[in-house]
Scaffold this active site. Sequence first.
Site, PDB file in Angstrom:
ATOM      1  N   SER A  22      82.326  25.095  46.007  1.00 50.01           N
ATOM      2  CA  SER A  22      82.397  25.429  47.585  1.00 50.01           C
ATOM      3  C   SER A  22      83.359  26.513  47.551  1.00 50.01           C
ATOM      4  O   SER A  22      83.049  27.194  48.504  1.00 50.01           O
ATOM      5  CB  SER A  22      83.547  24.188  48.151  1.00 50.01           C
ATOM      6  OG  SER A  22      82.439  22.868  47.952  1.00 50.01           O
ATOM      7  N   GLY A  92      72.570  23.585  49.779  1.00 46.41           N
ATOM      8  CA  GLY A  92      72.834  23.197  51.308  1.00 46.41           C
ATOM      9  C   GLY A  92      74.049  23.948  51.861  1.00 46.41           C
ATOM     10  O   GLY A  92      74.146  24.469  52.996  1.00 46.41           O
ATOM     11  N   ARG A 120      66.091  18.320  53.346  1.00 49.94           N
ATOM     12  CA  ARG A 120      67.260  17.958  53.963  1.00 49.94           C
ATOM     13  C   ARG A 120      67.602  18.487  55.455  1.00 49.94           C
ATOM     14  O   ARG A 120      66.978  19.444  56.020  1.00 49.94           O
ATOM     15  CB  ARG A 120      68.383  18.635  53.113  1.00 49.94           C
ATOM     16  CG  ARG A 120      68.314  18.046  51.676  1.00 49.94           C
ATOM     17  CD  ARG A 120      69.222  18.555  50.673  1.00 49.94           C
ATOM     18  NE  ARG A 120      70.796  18.334  51.226  1.00 49.94           N
ATOM     19  CZ  ARG A 120      71.822  18.891  50.598  1.00 49.94           C
ATOM     20  NH1 ARG A 120      71.727  19.783  49.452  1.00 49.94           N
ATOM     21  NH2 ARG A 120      73.145  18.316  50.904  1.00 49.94           N
ATOM     22  N   GLN A 167      80.141  21.379  55.728  1.00 52.29           N
ATOM     23  CA  GLN A 167      79.171  22.329  55.778  1.00 52.29           C
ATOM     24  C   GLN A 167      78.921  22.604  57.502  1.00 52.29           C
ATOM     25  O   GLN A 167      78.720  24.031  57.809  1.00 52.29           O
ATOM     26  CB  GLN A 167      77.827  22.076  55.142  1.00 52.29           C
ATOM     27  CG  GLN A 167      78.021  22.151  53.760  1.00 52.29           C
ATOM     28  CD  GLN A 167      76.700  21.629  52.896  1.00 52.29           C
ATOM     29  OE1 GLN A 167      75.746  21.060  53.453  1.00 52.29           O
ATOM     30  NE2 GLN A 167      76.845  21.808  51.613  1.00 52.29           N
ATOM     31  N   ASP A 313      80.856  13.904  46.703  1.00 51.41           N
ATOM     32  CA  ASP A 313      79.920  14.188  45.503  1.00 51.41           C
ATOM     33  C   ASP A 313      80.320  13.507  44.312  1.00 51.41           C
ATOM     34  O   ASP A 313      79.458  13.627  43.296  1.00 51.41           O
ATOM     35  CB  ASP A 313      80.000  15.852  45.318  1.00 51.41           C
ATOM     36  CG  ASP A 313      79.468  16.646  46.552  1.00 51.41           C
ATOM     37  OD1 ASP A 313      78.635  16.282  47.237  1.00 51.41           O
ATOM     38  OD2 ASP A 313      80.126  17.789  46.604  1.00 51.41           O
ATOM     39  N   ARG A 386      73.997  16.266  39.777  1.00 52.17           N
ATOM     40  CA  ARG A 386      75.241  15.241  39.660  1.00 52.17           C
ATOM     41  C   ARG A 386      74.570  14.191  39.087  1.00 52.17           C
ATOM     42  O   ARG A 386      75.151  13.373  38.184  1.00 52.17           O
ATOM     43  CB  ARG A 386      75.864  15.160  40.920  1.00 52.17           C
ATOM     44  CG  ARG A 386      76.495  16.613  41.408  1.00 52.17           C
ATOM     45  CD  ARG A 386      77.509  16.182  42.313  1.00 52.17           C
ATOM     46  NE  ARG A 386      77.808  17.460  43.018  1.00 52.17           N
ATOM     47  CZ  ARG A 386      78.650  18.427  42.609  1.00 52.17           C
ATOM     48  NH1 ARG A 386      79.092  18.242  41.486  1.00 52.17           N
ATOM     49  NH2 ARG A 386      78.881  19.370  43.250  1.00 52.17           N
TER      50      ARG A 386
HETATM   51  C1  S3P Z   1      80.029  20.948  50.500  1.00 51.63           C
HETATM   52  C2  S3P Z   1      80.197  20.071  51.348  1.00 51.63           C
HETATM   53  C3  S3P Z   1      79.607  18.693  51.325  1.00 51.63           C
HETATM   54  C4  S3P Z   1      79.196  18.489  49.748  1.00 51.63           C
HETATM   55  C5  S3P Z   1      78.610  19.537  49.104  1.00 51.63           C
HETATM   56  C6  S3P Z   1      79.376  20.949  49.248  1.00 51.63           C
HETATM   57  C7  S3P Z   1      80.690  22.429  51.023  1.00 51.63           C
HETATM   58  O1  S3P Z   1      78.445  18.471  52.007  1.00 51.63           O
HETATM   59  O2  S3P Z   1      78.281  17.346  49.669  1.00 51.63           O
HETATM   60  O3  S3P Z   1      78.235  19.456  47.745  1.00 51.63           O
HETATM   61  O4  S3P Z   1      80.954  23.294  49.822  1.00 51.63           O
HETATM   62  O5  S3P Z   1      80.847  22.629  52.158  1.00 51.63           O
HETATM   63  P1  S3P Z   1      78.564  18.003  53.545  1.00 51.63           P
HETATM   64  O6  S3P Z   1      79.195  19.110  54.336  1.00 51.63           O
HETATM   65  O7  S3P Z   1      77.083  18.014  53.909  1.00 51.63           O
HETATM   66  O8  S3P Z   1      79.341  16.544  53.588  1.00 51.63           O
END
Ligand code: S3P
Length: 428
Positions: A22, A92, A120, A167, A313, A386
């Site tokens: 992240s 994502g 997604r 996100q 996660d 994962r």
């Molecule tokens: C992430 C936020 C999470 C997480 C993803 C990474 C990020 O998702 O599950 O692996 O880097 O901001 P969500 O924001 O959809 O919960």
Amino acid sequence: MKKITAVKKGLKGQVTVPGDKSISHRALILGALAEGITEIENFLVAQDTLATLNCLKKYGVRIERKDAFVRIFGSDQNFSEPQDVLDAQNSGTTIRLLSGVAATFPFVSVFTGDASLRRRPMKRVLEPLTQMGAMVLARGQGDYAPFAIKGGKLRGQDFILKKASAQVKSALLLAGLRAEGNTSVTEPQLSRDHTERMLVGFGAKIKREGLRVEISGGQKLLGQKVVVPGDFSTASFFIVAALVVPDSHLIIKNVGLNPTRTGLLTVLKEMGANIQILNFHENSGEPVGDLEVKYSPLKAVEVPPEIVPAMIDEFPILAVAMALAYGKSQVRGAEELRVKESDRIKSIVSEFSKMGVAVKELPDGFIISGGNKILGTTVDSHHDHRIAMSLAVLGLTAAGTTEILNAEAVAISYPEFFQQLSKLTEGA
Ligand code: S3P
């Protein structure tokens, strides 16, 4: 396909995990938008973060990389209309955060991704960006990639999210940074706050009151040096491996310990885990430390729903701990797991039950009755990094050999996972 055999001795010694995924994504994006040079140390070199790097290059941003060191020549004037589709691949974070940035440019950006990402939900970011003034055209009634964004002059808004999502929050804060007026995001629970911390590190002013965070538009960012801590989510596979393999004693060095990420530690401690934090300190605005983990007989746990965002996660690897714990464990309030890289509730239920785990599917979680004998067999990662790593850890405790299909998915976040795991188990 990858074969895992049961380990005979405990996992011993020290291990360092690669940089946080992240934080690596965010350092690239903020570095590209900031004025001047940004240098990133311990950048995660993996498929997801390289997807962000390549998308930024398609906007015309100059980026140099040598292994885990990245130099970005930033300026928000650098961005020009990409000549081609931006491919976020499996990520994502890439597609959602860059959508927030794309919404501020007066030209067209077209995004796509792999088969998993194209399934997604994207409306959660595209709808609020439209409310701020961006034009969006997306497949599947506005919810799926591929989609096109034409941005421009955005107006700040106040958003109240129904689900905690880093996100979505990050995309809106990045859009808000370059919008007119103020933008605020209020979450039902606090999701990971790396974007907020890093924006402050790059010189932006942010107002936080409880679950509400506000940014005012038109602020300039200044290039920085970012030292990325080790990824807690990656460390979690070694944490649980050490907890469930008898006679293990492992030190995991330099792990990011941001409290919005470490819900797993709270839950594991409730299960009876022997985990100590050593050398706790701060680096680039993020808490960091070493983790000392010793084999511990575990007991079942019910995960409180309010902790879900802080360990979103980690449910696949928590399911491994639950399978080997004494008693009946339960996860509820985690329906978000259905829209991750795979439907993680389904992936856990189908693959763990093949290995003899008593697991029952719930709409928003699962129940595991721990203590069954774990059996090696052929299982599938569902192309989810994962799930692949969790099955490998479960395989360490199985009778016989575990064959993991589509195991190459680990390259999404940790290309060297299997080498590191065999070093630890062979050294054992
Ligand atoms: C992430 C936020 C999470 C997480 C993803 C990474 C990020 O998702 O599950 O692996 O880097 O901001 P969500 O924001 O959809 O919960």
